[in-house]
Design a protein around this motif. Structure first.
Motif, PDB file in Angstrom:
ATOM      1  N   ASP A  35       0.837  -1.198   0.000  1.00  0.00           N
ATOM      2  CA  ASP A  35       0.000   0.000   0.000  1.00  0.00           C
ATOM      3  C   ASP A  35       0.873   1.250   0.000  1.00  0.00           C
ATOM      4  O   ASP A  35       0.666   2.180  -0.791  1.00  0.00           O
ATOM      5  CB  ASP A  35      -0.971  -0.010   1.186  1.00  0.00           C
ATOM      6  CG  ASP A  35      -0.300  -0.351   2.515  1.00  0.00           C
ATOM      7  OD1 ASP A  35       0.893  -0.745   2.519  1.00  0.00           O
ATOM      8  OD2 ASP A  35      -0.972  -0.238   3.556  1.00  0.00           O
ATOM      9  N   THR A  72      -3.244  -4.761  -4.168  1.00  0.00           N
ATOM     10  CA  THR A  72      -3.103  -3.623  -3.258  1.00  0.00           C
ATOM     11  C   THR A  72      -2.971  -2.322  -4.034  1.00  0.00           C
ATOM     12  O   THR A  72      -3.540  -1.295  -3.647  1.00  0.00           O
ATOM     13  CB  THR A  72      -1.886  -3.817  -2.341  1.00  0.00           C
ATOM     14  OG1 THR A  72      -1.984  -5.076  -1.687  1.00  0.00           O
ATOM     15  CG2 THR A  72      -1.818  -2.725  -1.297  1.00  0.00           C
ATOM     16  N   SER A 111      -6.212  -1.199  -4.972  1.00  0.00           N
ATOM     17  CA  SER A 111      -7.001  -0.704  -3.836  1.00  0.00           C
ATOM     18  C   SER A 111      -6.689   0.742  -3.481  1.00  0.00           C
ATOM     19  O   SER A 111      -7.525   1.424  -2.874  1.00  0.00           O
ATOM     20  CB  SER A 111      -6.784  -1.592  -2.606  1.00  0.00           C
ATOM     21  OG  SER A 111      -5.525  -1.356  -1.998  1.00  0.00           O
ATOM     22  N   ASP A 164      -8.680   4.752  -4.609  1.00  0.00           N
ATOM     23  CA  ASP A 164      -9.946   4.744  -3.872  1.00  0.00           C
ATOM     24  C   ASP A 164     -10.728   6.044  -4.013  1.00  0.00           C
ATOM     25  O   ASP A 164     -11.722   6.248  -3.341  1.00  0.00           O
ATOM     26  CB  ASP A 164      -9.695   4.466  -2.389  1.00  0.00           C
ATOM     27  CG  ASP A 164      -8.775   5.508  -1.743  1.00  0.00           C
ATOM     28  OD1 ASP A 164      -8.367   6.466  -2.443  1.00  0.00           O
ATOM     29  OD2 ASP A 164      -8.469   5.358  -0.546  1.00  0.00           O
ATOM     30  N   SER A 200      -5.710  -4.112   3.556  1.00  0.00           N
ATOM     31  CA  SER A 200      -6.248  -3.377   2.415  1.00  0.00           C
ATOM     32  C   SER A 200      -6.902  -4.294   1.393  1.00  0.00           C
ATOM     33  O   SER A 200      -7.746  -3.850   0.608  1.00  0.00           O
ATOM     34  CB  SER A 200      -5.141  -2.551   1.746  1.00  0.00           C
ATOM     35  OG  SER A 200      -4.135  -3.389   1.209  1.00  0.00           O
ATOM     36  N   THR A 201      -6.538  -5.565   1.397  1.00  0.00           N
ATOM     37  CA  THR A 201      -7.082  -6.493   0.399  1.00  0.00           C
ATOM     38  C   THR A 201      -8.115  -7.462   0.960  1.00  0.00           C
ATOM     39  O   THR A 201      -8.716  -8.228   0.204  1.00  0.00           O
ATOM     40  CB  THR A 201      -5.949  -7.320  -0.247  1.00  0.00           C
ATOM     41  OG1 THR A 201      -5.209  -7.984   0.791  1.00  0.00           O
ATOM     42  CG2 THR A 201      -5.020  -6.432  -1.049  1.00  0.00           C
ATOM     43  N   MET A 209     -11.601  -8.500  -0.563  1.00  0.00           N
ATOM     44  CA  MET A 209     -11.651  -9.392  -1.718  1.00  0.00           C
ATOM     45  C   MET A 209     -12.125 -10.780  -1.324  1.00  0.00           C
ATOM     46  O   MET A 209     -12.862 -11.429  -2.077  1.00  0.00           O
ATOM     47  CB  MET A 209     -10.267  -9.519  -2.373  1.00  0.00           C
ATOM     48  CG  MET A 209      -9.763  -8.292  -3.060  1.00  0.00           C
ATOM     49  SD  MET A 209      -8.177  -8.588  -3.885  1.00  0.00           S
ATOM     50  CE  MET A 209      -8.690  -9.632  -5.233  1.00  0.00           C
ATOM     51  N   ALA A 221     -10.120  -7.376  -8.993  1.00  0.00           N
ATOM     52  CA  ALA A 221      -9.681  -6.673  -7.791  1.00  0.00           C
ATOM     53  C   ALA A 221     -10.520  -5.425  -7.533  1.00  0.00           C
ATOM     54  O   ALA A 221     -10.953  -5.169  -6.404  1.00  0.00           O
ATOM     55  CB  ALA A 221      -8.208  -6.305  -7.909  1.00  0.00           C
ATOM     56  N   ALA A 222     -10.759  -4.621  -8.571  1.00  0.00           N
ATOM     57  CA  ALA A 222     -11.501  -3.369  -8.388  1.00  0.00           C
ATOM     58  C   ALA A 222     -12.936  -3.629  -7.957  1.00  0.00           C
ATOM     59  O   ALA A 222     -13.467  -2.938  -7.071  1.00  0.00           O
ATOM     60  CB  ALA A 222     -11.471  -2.562  -9.683  1.00  0.00           C
ATOM     61  N   LEU A 227     -12.796  -4.737  -4.227  1.00  0.00           N
ATOM     62  CA  LEU A 227     -12.184  -3.869  -3.223  1.00  0.00           C
ATOM     63  C   LEU A 227     -12.773  -2.466  -3.142  1.00  0.00           C
ATOM     64  O   LEU A 227     -12.682  -1.822  -2.097  1.00  0.00           O
ATOM     65  CB  LEU A 227     -10.680  -3.740  -3.503  1.00  0.00           C
ATOM     66  CG  LEU A 227      -9.841  -5.000  -3.288  1.00  0.00           C
ATOM     67  CD1 LEU A 227      -8.430  -4.800  -3.821  1.00  0.00           C
ATOM     68  CD2 LEU A 227      -9.806  -5.378  -1.808  1.00  0.00           C
ATOM     69  N   LEU A 228     -13.360  -1.987  -4.220  1.00  0.00           N
ATOM     70  CA  LEU A 228     -13.754  -0.583  -4.278  1.00  0.00           C
ATOM     71  C   LEU A 228     -15.253  -0.408  -4.455  1.00  0.00           C
ATOM     72  O   LEU A 228     -15.901  -1.180  -5.173  1.00  0.00           O
ATOM     73  CB  LEU A 228     -13.023   0.116  -5.425  1.00  0.00           C
ATOM     74  CG  LEU A 228     -11.488   0.053  -5.406  1.00  0.00           C
ATOM     75  CD1 LEU A 228     -10.915   0.737  -6.635  1.00  0.00           C
ATOM     76  CD2 LEU A 228     -10.937   0.667  -4.133  1.00  0.00           C
TER      77      LEU A 228
END
Length: 442
Positions: free
Chosen positions: A142, A162, A165, A168, A219-220, A223, A385-386, A389-390
């Motif tokens: 991160d 990461t 992430s 953001d 941070s992950t 997921m 991932a997006a 995570l977001l």
């Protein structure tokens, strides 16, 4: 005194300067500009300060060889299997650019993250004409993603998930300006490691406590519930450093750990029950640790493509040597790169190395070349991932905007023979089998 001894003494002094000089002072320029300091450097080298017995390169500058997978003699600098001496002082391609840049790893000087330090120490980058690439340890993917994205660091590698992430939508994200130019670890380190007496399988986490064993893990974490089809609100989580993981899992204070699979051996040594492992790749193809470059630096540098191609070539040759020369590599890591590793048990050291071998490669590294990646593959990973995570995945650039493949295409291909690949797979051992089983349904 040899050139290698001189270089090692110089690096030792630079590390001491890091602890004493203000942050705004360039340590290398300070060192080079001081005749008195050069005298100290010569004294340190000539008194044998650099005489560590690393298996890949003698600290006194003597050539030390290691056995290649096909039985041919190779030296620590011979990443392509030919007999080459590390730190030869010139580029085989004739390219030379002495600009000083930082290449950051995502984490500490451990077996999984030793490759850039070996590339610098053993002269792989110097051999490609970029002698002043400075390998530095990282403080987590991160942090290092932000450092590269904002231009604090020119380049380095960080967890792909990461890095996604950190887009953001916040103020820091608006300043991110980086491109993916290569791959280091083909597979993510992220895995769920759980007690089989408390957790029956990947989705059996309701009412359980999970330790998030680093900022990278924290941070992950979103997921995992998303991909595993579990209600995250029913899972208890707590964040802590990775060193807390083994005793906390062993005492059953938590029933699972979300973190790096390269610590599996340490968890197994601490726990008195069988552990289960769920690699992130069980849920789909997500890149592991990707190599990123700051766009501002890249666009303002006249020969940036050629420079980055040389960086990638040296890095890939180092990767190949690391993968094929485990004993020599670990010797260098313990005696030259990070003496604190001498406190690790042999099982911990070998376990992390063997895991790193399994995550460092995939079939594309055999079929194409080391570090191989495609824009389409990045897009698949980006979407996975997006979306997990977001809240707003659209803030992450599409792969067509994120990927700069030109340096990779301009780099020298580094490949495996069939015998070398068989050796790598054997070294990966049970960890390679864990990934193969996890990915069998993909």
């Amino acid at each position: 005194m040899t050139d290698k001894g001189m270089d090692k003494a110089k690096e030792s002094i630079i590390e001491e300067l890091d602890a004493t000089l203000p942050g705004e002072i360039d340590r290398r320029k300070f060192l080079h500009g001081s005749a008195g300091m050069l005298g100290v450097m010569m004294f340190a080298g000539c008194t044998g300060d650099g005489n560590g017995g690393g298996g890949g390169g003698g600290g006194d500058g003597a050539e030390t060889t290691s056995g290649g997978s096909d039985g041919a003699e190779t030296t620590a600098g011979g990443g392509d299997g030919a007999e080459t001496t590390a730190g030869g002082g010139g580029s085989s391609s004739g390219f030379m650019d002495e600009e000083e840049v930082v290449f950051t790893a995502s984490w500490k000087k451990e077996p999984t993250h030793g490759t850039p330090h070996i590339a610098e120490l053993e002269g792989y980058w110097a051999d490609e004409g970029v002698p002043n690439v400075d390998a530095q340890l990282g403080n987590g993917s991160d942090t290092e993603s932000l450092n590269i994205g904002t231009g604090t660091t020119e380049m380095g590698y960080a967890s792909f998930a990461t890095a996604i992430s950190v887009w953001d939508g916040g103020e820091e994200a608006e300043a991110l300006d980086m491109s993916l130019v290569g791959n280091y670890l083909a597979r993510p380190l992220l895995s769920l490691i759980y007690r089989t007496d408390e957790v029956s399988g990947p989705a059996d986490l309701a009412g359980k406590d999970v330790l998030l064993a680093s900022g990278f893990a924290s941070s992950t974490w979103p997921m995992y519930p998303e991909l595993a089809g579990v209600d995250g609100s029913e899972i208890g989580t707590r964040a802590a450093g990775e060193e807390v993981g083994p005793p906390t899992l062993a005492s059953n204070d938590v029933q699972a750990v979300w973190g790096s699979i390269d610590l599996l051996t340490a968890y197994e040594e601490a726990a008195d029950v069988e552990l289960g492992v769920v690699p992130l790749t069980q849920f789909g193809a997500i890149p592991g640790q990707s190599i990123w470059v700051n766009n501002g630096w890249y666009e303002n540098k006249e020969n940036s493509e050629e420079f980055m191609a040389a960086v990638l070539t040296g890095f890939h040759k180092t990767m190949k040597w690391v993968l094929l020369n485990g004993d020599e590599y670990l010797n260098l890591m313990q005696n030259e790169v990070n003496p604190n590793l001498q406190t690790w048990t042999e099982e911990e050291l070998r376990g992390q190395y063997e895991t790193s071998v399994a995550v460092m490669i995939n079939n594309s590294y055999q079929e194409e070349q080391i570090g191989y990646f495609t824009e389409q593959g990045v897009q698949v990973g980006r979407d996975g991932a997006a979306n997990a995570l977001l809240d707003d995945p659209s803030v992450v650039p599409a792969a067509s905007e994120m990927v700069n493949r030109a340096p990779f295409e301009a780099s020298e291909p580094v490949e495996f023979t069939d015998d070398e690949w068989a050796q790598v797979m054997e070294t990966g051992g049970r960890f390679a089998e864990i990934f193969a089983e996890a990915e069998s349904g993909n």
